[in-house]
Motif scaffolding. Structure first.
Motif, PDB file in Angstrom:
ATOM      1  N   ASP A 232       4.867  36.251  23.115  1.00 37.99           N
ATOM      2  CA  ASP A 232       5.303  35.732  21.817  1.00 37.99           C
ATOM      3  C   ASP A 232       5.896  34.342  22.016  1.00 37.99           C
ATOM      4  O   ASP A 232       6.989  34.187  22.554  1.00 37.99           O
ATOM      5  CB  ASP A 232       6.339  36.677  21.206  1.00 37.99           C
ATOM      6  CG  ASP A 232       6.797  36.226  19.819  1.00 37.99           C
ATOM      7  OD1 ASP A 232       6.354  35.153  19.367  1.00 37.99           O
ATOM      8  OD2 ASP A 232       7.597  36.945  19.193  1.00 37.99           O
ATOM      9  N   LEU A 233       5.144  33.325  21.569  1.00 38.30           N
ATOM     10  CA  LEU A 233       5.564  31.929  21.679  1.00 38.30           C
ATOM     11  C   LEU A 233       5.800  31.321  20.300  1.00 38.30           C
ATOM     12  O   LEU A 233       5.736  30.105  20.128  1.00 38.30           O
ATOM     13  CB  LEU A 233       4.494  31.123  22.422  1.00 38.30           C
ATOM     14  CG  LEU A 233       4.135  31.599  23.835  1.00 38.30           C
ATOM     15  CD1 LEU A 233       2.946  30.806  24.378  1.00 38.30           C
ATOM     16  CD2 LEU A 233       5.330  31.462  24.771  1.00 38.30           C
ATOM     17  N   GLY A 234       6.079  32.154  19.321  1.00 39.04           N
ATOM     18  CA  GLY A 234       6.237  31.681  17.950  1.00 39.04           C
ATOM     19  C   GLY A 234       7.327  30.638  17.804  1.00 39.04           C
ATOM     20  O   GLY A 234       8.424  30.778  18.342  1.00 39.04           O
ATOM     21  N   GLY A 235       7.017  29.570  17.073  1.00 34.27           N
ATOM     22  CA  GLY A 235       8.001  28.530  16.812  1.00 34.27           C
ATOM     23  C   GLY A 235       8.268  27.599  17.973  1.00 34.27           C
ATOM     24  O   GLY A 235       9.180  26.767  17.897  1.00 34.27           O
ATOM     25  N   LEU A 236       7.501  27.702  19.042  1.00 33.72           N
ATOM     26  CA  LEU A 236       7.682  26.831  20.208  1.00 33.72           C
ATOM     27  C   LEU A 236       6.648  25.703  20.183  1.00 33.72           C
ATOM     28  O   LEU A 236       5.596  25.826  19.553  1.00 33.72           O
ATOM     29  CB  LEU A 236       7.550  27.641  21.503  1.00 33.72           C
ATOM     30  CG  LEU A 236       8.558  28.780  21.702  1.00 33.72           C
ATOM     31  CD1 LEU A 236       8.371  29.408  23.082  1.00 33.72           C
ATOM     32  CD2 LEU A 236       9.990  28.288  21.539  1.00 33.72           C
ATOM     33  N   PRO A 237       6.922  24.607  20.893  1.00 36.44           N
ATOM     34  CA  PRO A 237       6.002  23.453  20.877  1.00 36.44           C
ATOM     35  C   PRO A 237       4.770  23.665  21.761  1.00 36.44           C
ATOM     36  O   PRO A 237       4.500  22.891  22.683  1.00 36.44           O
ATOM     37  CB  PRO A 237       6.884  22.315  21.396  1.00 36.44           C
ATOM     38  CG  PRO A 237       7.868  22.980  22.298  1.00 36.44           C
ATOM     39  CD  PRO A 237       8.165  24.309  21.652  1.00 36.44           C
ATOM     40  N   VAL A 238       4.036  24.723  21.473  1.00 30.27           N
ATOM     41  CA  VAL A 238       2.817  25.015  22.237  1.00 30.27           C
ATOM     42  C   VAL A 238       1.705  24.100  21.742  1.00 30.27           C
ATOM     43  O   VAL A 238       1.342  24.128  20.568  1.00 30.27           O
ATOM     44  CB  VAL A 238       2.394  26.488  22.055  1.00 30.27           C
ATOM     45  CG1 VAL A 238       1.179  26.801  22.917  1.00 30.27           C
ATOM     46  CG2 VAL A 238       3.542  27.425  22.374  1.00 30.27           C
ATOM     47  N   ASP A 239       1.165  23.291  22.635  1.00 30.51           N
ATOM     48  CA  ASP A 239       0.038  22.434  22.263  1.00 30.51           C
ATOM     49  C   ASP A 239      -1.214  22.904  22.994  1.00 30.51           C
ATOM     50  O   ASP A 239      -1.203  23.914  23.705  1.00 30.51           O
ATOM     51  CB  ASP A 239       0.343  20.961  22.568  1.00 30.51           C
ATOM     52  CG  ASP A 239       0.752  20.734  24.017  1.00 30.51           C
ATOM     53  OD1 ASP A 239       0.428  21.591  24.874  1.00 30.51           O
ATOM     54  OD2 ASP A 239       1.403  19.707  24.301  1.00 30.51           O
ATOM     55  N   ASP A 240      -2.285  22.174  22.831  1.00 26.90           N
ATOM     56  CA  ASP A 240      -3.559  22.580  23.432  1.00 26.90           C
ATOM     57  C   ASP A 240      -3.474  22.631  24.956  1.00 26.90           C
ATOM     58  O   ASP A 240      -4.060  23.514  25.595  1.00 26.90           O
ATOM     59  CB  ASP A 240      -4.666  21.612  23.005  1.00 26.90           C
ATOM     60  CG  ASP A 240      -4.911  21.652  21.501  1.00 26.90           C
ATOM     61  OD1 ASP A 240      -4.416  22.605  20.851  1.00 26.90           O
ATOM     62  OD2 ASP A 240      -5.571  20.737  20.978  1.00 26.90           O
ATOM     63  N   ALA A 241      -2.720  21.693  25.547  1.00 26.84           N
ATOM     64  CA  ALA A 241      -2.586  21.665  27.007  1.00 26.84           C
ATOM     65  C   ALA A 241      -1.847  22.905  27.510  1.00 26.84           C
ATOM     66  O   ALA A 241      -2.199  23.485  28.545  1.00 26.84           O
ATOM     67  CB  ALA A 241      -1.853  20.398  27.433  1.00 26.84           C
ATOM     68  N   CYS A 242      -0.816  23.325  26.777  1.00 27.99           N
ATOM     69  CA  CYS A 242      -0.076  24.541  27.154  1.00 27.99           C
ATOM     70  C   CYS A 242      -0.996  25.751  27.126  1.00 27.99           C
ATOM     71  O   CYS A 242      -0.988  26.586  28.043  1.00 27.99           O
ATOM     72  CB  CYS A 242       1.084  24.773  26.196  1.00 27.99           C
ATOM     73  SG  CYS A 242       2.470  23.654  26.389  1.00 27.99           S
TER      74      CYS A 242
ATOM     75  N   LEU B   5       6.584  39.721  26.821  1.00 30.54           N
ATOM     76  CA  LEU B   5       7.660  38.734  26.781  1.00 30.54           C
ATOM     77  C   LEU B   5       7.715  38.086  25.404  1.00 30.54           C
ATOM     78  O   LEU B   5       6.714  37.564  24.903  1.00 30.54           O
ATOM     79  CB  LEU B   5       7.442  37.664  27.851  1.00 30.54           C
ATOM     80  CG  LEU B   5       8.449  36.514  27.877  1.00 30.54           C
ATOM     81  CD1 LEU B   5       9.857  37.025  28.164  1.00 30.54           C
ATOM     82  CD2 LEU B   5       8.036  35.457  28.906  1.00 30.54           C
ATOM     83  N   HIS B   6       8.907  38.111  24.801  1.00 28.84           N
ATOM     84  CA  HIS B   6       9.132  37.497  23.491  1.00 28.84           C
ATOM     85  C   HIS B   6      10.146  36.365  23.657  1.00 28.84           C
ATOM     86  O   HIS B   6      11.314  36.619  23.960  1.00 28.84           O
ATOM     87  CB  HIS B   6       9.691  38.521  22.504  1.00 28.84           C
ATOM     88  CG  HIS B   6       8.899  39.791  22.415  1.00 28.84           C
ATOM     89  ND1 HIS B   6       8.003  40.036  21.403  1.00 28.84           N
ATOM     90  CD2 HIS B   6       8.879  40.896  23.219  1.00 28.84           C
ATOM     91  CE1 HIS B   6       7.470  41.241  21.580  1.00 28.84           C
ATOM     92  NE2 HIS B   6       7.985  41.775  22.671  1.00 28.84           N
ATOM     93  N   ILE B   7       9.707  35.127  23.447  1.00 25.86           N
ATOM     94  CA  ILE B   7      10.630  33.989  23.552  1.00 25.86           C
ATOM     95  C   ILE B   7      10.499  33.066  22.337  1.00 25.86           C
ATOM     96  O   ILE B   7      10.744  31.864  22.423  1.00 25.86           O
ATOM     97  CB  ILE B   7      10.406  33.188  24.856  1.00 25.86           C
ATOM     98  CG1 ILE B   7       8.939  32.761  24.998  1.00 25.86           C
ATOM     99  CG2 ILE B   7      10.849  33.986  26.071  1.00 25.86           C
ATOM    100  CD1 ILE B   7       8.702  31.809  26.172  1.00 25.86           C
ATOM    101  N   SER B   8      10.135  33.626  21.190  1.00 24.53           N
ATOM    102  CA  SER B   8       9.996  32.807  19.983  1.00 24.53           C
ATOM    103  C   SER B   8      11.346  32.236  19.562  1.00 24.53           C
ATOM    104  O   SER B   8      12.391  32.868  19.736  1.00 24.53           O
ATOM    105  CB  SER B   8       9.406  33.644  18.843  1.00 24.53           C
ATOM    106  OG  SER B   8      10.259  34.720  18.513  1.00 24.53           O
ATOM    107  N   LYS B   9      11.308  31.019  19.019  1.00 23.82           N
ATOM    108  CA  LYS B   9      12.494  30.330  18.496  1.00 23.82           C
ATOM    109  C   LYS B   9      13.604  30.191  19.540  1.00 23.82           C
ATOM    110  O   LYS B   9      14.791  30.266  19.230  1.00 23.82           O
ATOM    111  CB  LYS B   9      13.034  31.058  17.261  1.00 23.82           C
ATOM    112  CG  LYS B   9      12.057  31.164  16.109  1.00 23.82           C
ATOM    113  CD  LYS B   9      11.737  29.815  15.496  1.00 23.82           C
ATOM    114  CE  LYS B   9      12.883  29.298  14.668  1.00 23.82           C
ATOM    115  NZ  LYS B   9      12.557  28.033  13.966  1.00 23.82           N
TER     116      LYS B   9
END
Length: 583
Positions: A168-178, A143-147
């Motif tokens: 692919d989570l590039g450019g998303l607000p992924v933090d430590d909790a995610c 799964l690619h969902i960047s930007k």
């Protein structure tokens, strides 16, 4: 087998020739339902390329197609997705950069049991609501969902996709909790976290993914990594790196640190397991210590561009050059003398970039000692084309020294001081396919010299002082597919269109007009090949009858640009003046 492939290609080309031909065969539903998947996929790709695919036509392929790539097509919307949702055997769907796709348009994908990979990269209208549809795809593996517009809440929902191996989570607000919420994805092998909010604390959780082989932390604040036993590929470009890979036993094959800053340069890769490392990118890191290179026993691809490497450091590269296939030294402090140190130590080198270095024509003698070279970039260097700068004799042409490179396919001489006569040796380069030139010192005669390059496929000759006469006299190689003439300011729109009418198979690029090849879209946008002007017809006949002397000196070089522009508007055409000179 080759004949069968050629026959299939001919059939597909015929089927995609025009909208009318498509309308003829689309009614044969029974035959199309039985079309083998690889042929259906090929036919679909060709229809997409020629912009002949529309939503209702998709229905024809719903029983046969397995892969569909619609990336970047702004016509793709909810209607397209409604048809795609009925595809029974679809394994791969790419709708990246389809900006009309929103969350509601993804509803038909829910329950697509055969779908294994979905790419929604840069579909900015897809948000958390779209994730609710995606998690209903039971067998999704990639799964690619960047930007996209997905938030931390939506990212946490992905934990239900137990079969994911690539995310692919590039450019998303992924933090430590995610990241912590995704620890249940035990099959995850590849994760893209570039531009995320993950910190060192979050990165410490990465060792809970036992199968993780590929990790991208580009543009993050991560400075430390835990030991990742299965890691093969790591991208930490544009990061500040403190301590990573210390006493690490992971089987690293590829490391990318482009643009990163090392807090302890002396220990760079000093403790990493480099026994399997074949790819290393340190571009724009500013490194000036290269002791670690001695550990890279199996390195094949090395990028040191814009590092502080001079001739004294080149020996460290030479010591590990036995298996090198690609070496980028652009923007370094290396000179021709440093290149001499490499000569004889890189027998398998195929790609060499020396762009923006101080190398001059003496470098060619050392380059000739690298027998496997296929791609050489000498742009923005001190190359002039002559071994003896005070002589313009054919014997002193520097390009003659690399005529022994029988595999050379690409040569970039943009922004060098090469002049017309210096290009003469290129006619003997039997495998040269891609040539890039960019200089106001080049004129009509330069194009004539290039007529004899037998396999030339792409020719870029920008900013040159070319006229219509050059195009008329150019004996186009049969293999030529693309010609870039941007910056050739003396050419008019009619000059270019006239050339295209004579050579409809070639794509031509220029500021005034871009003409696609005839075979790709069935017609030229601007003119019909049959409507040739009398001047072009006469020039073509003359081209076949009148040889151009290699010693020809282009008289226009005596004039400044302003003077040449003034000549353009005189009653006597400039091309005719050149004809009289040659005669």
């Amino acid at each position: 087998m080759n004949n069968e492939t050629e026959l299939v290609q001919l059939c597909i080309n015929a089927a995609c020739k025009t909208k009318q031909t498509v309308d003829k065969w689309r009614l044969q539903r029974r035959s199309l339902d039985r079309l083998p998947s690889h042929l259906a996929d090929t036919l679909l790709r060709r229809l997409i390329t020629r912009r002949l695919l529309h939503p209702s036509l998709l229905e024809v392929f719903k029983h046969s197609a397995e892969e569909i790539d619609l990336r970047g097509d702004n016509s793709v919307d909810a209607e397209w997705m409604a048809y795609l949702g009925a595809f029974r055997h679809l394994r791969y769907l790419n709708i990246a950069e389809c900006h009309r796709i929103n969350s509601s348009a993804l509803w038909p994908t829910a329950g697509m049991n055969s779908l294994k990979e979905l790419d929604l990269s840069r579909c900015s209208k897809v948000n958390d609501a779209g994730i609710n549809h995606i998690i209903s795809i039971p067998n999704l593996e990639k799964l690619h969902i960047s930007k996209t517009g997905v938030t931390a809440k939506g990212i946490k929902l992905l934990a239900s996709l137990k079969n994911l191996s690539l995310l692919d989570l590039g450019g998303l607000p992924v933090d430590d909790a995610c990241l912590a919420s995704l620890q249940v994805l035990e099959n995850l092998q590849h994760i893209e976290l570039w531009g995320s909010k993950v910190s060192n604390e979050g990165a410490a959780l990465l060792n809970t993914f036992p199968k993780l082989t590929h990790l991208n932390l580009d543009w993050t604040s991560v400075t430390k990594l835990p030991n990742l036993s299965a890691l093969e590929c790591l991208n930490m470009s544009n990061c500040t790196i403190d301590s990573i890979l210390k006493d690490d036993k992971s089987p690293l094959k590829k490391l990318i640190f482009a643009g990163s800053k090392f807090l302890n340069e002396a220990e760079t890769l000093l403790y990493a397991n480099t026994n399997f490392l074949s790819f290393l990118d340190l571009a724009h890191t500013g490194l000036d210590k290269f002791f670690f290179l001695s550990k890279l026993k199996v390195i094949e691809h090395l990028n040191l561009s814009s590092c502080i490497m001079d001739d004294d450091s080149v020996e460290m590269v030479a010591c590990i050059g036995g298996k090198l296939k690609s070496l980028n030294l652009s923007g370094t402090w290396i000179s021709s003398a440093g290149l001499g140190i490499l000569a004889g130590h890189v027998p398998n080198l195929e790609i060499l970039s020396l762009s923006q270095t101080s190398v001059d024509d003496t470098a060619f003698s050392f380059i000739s000692m690298m027998p496997s070279l296929k791609d050489v970039d000498l742009s923005s260097t001190n190359i002039k084309g002559f071994l003896n700068q005070e002589s313009t004799d054919l014997d002193s042409l520097s390009l003659t020294t690399i005529q022994n490179l029988k595999q050379l396919e690409r040569l970039n001489l943009e922004h060098t001081q090469v002049i017309n006569e210096a290009l003469f040796p290129l006619s003997s380069f039997q495998e040269l396919r891609y040539l890039s030139l960019k200089s106001p010192s080049l004129a009509d005669i330069s194009l004539y010299h290039l007529s004899s390059v037998p396999k030339l496929t792409k020719l870029s000759i920008c900013d040159a002082v070319l006229t219509s006469y050059a195009l008329d006299m150019f004996k186009v190689p049969e293999t030529l597919k693309l010609m870039d003439l941007r910056g050739c300011w003396l050419l008019t729109k009619e000059d270019i269109l006239s050339f295209c009418r004579n050579h409809p198979q070639i794509e031509v690029r220029h500021e005034l007009v871009t003409v696609l090849p005839f075979e790709e879209n069935g017609h030229h946008h601007h003119s019909s090949p049959s409507r040739l002007t009398s001047r072009t017809t006469q020039a073509t006949r003359k081209k076949e009858q009148t040889p151009l002397s290699p010693s020809f000196v282009d008289q226009r070089m005596k004039y400044s640009r302003d003077e040449l522009l003034a000549l353009q508007f005189m009653s006597l055409p400039l091309a005719k003046r050149d004809n009289s000179i040659l005669e």
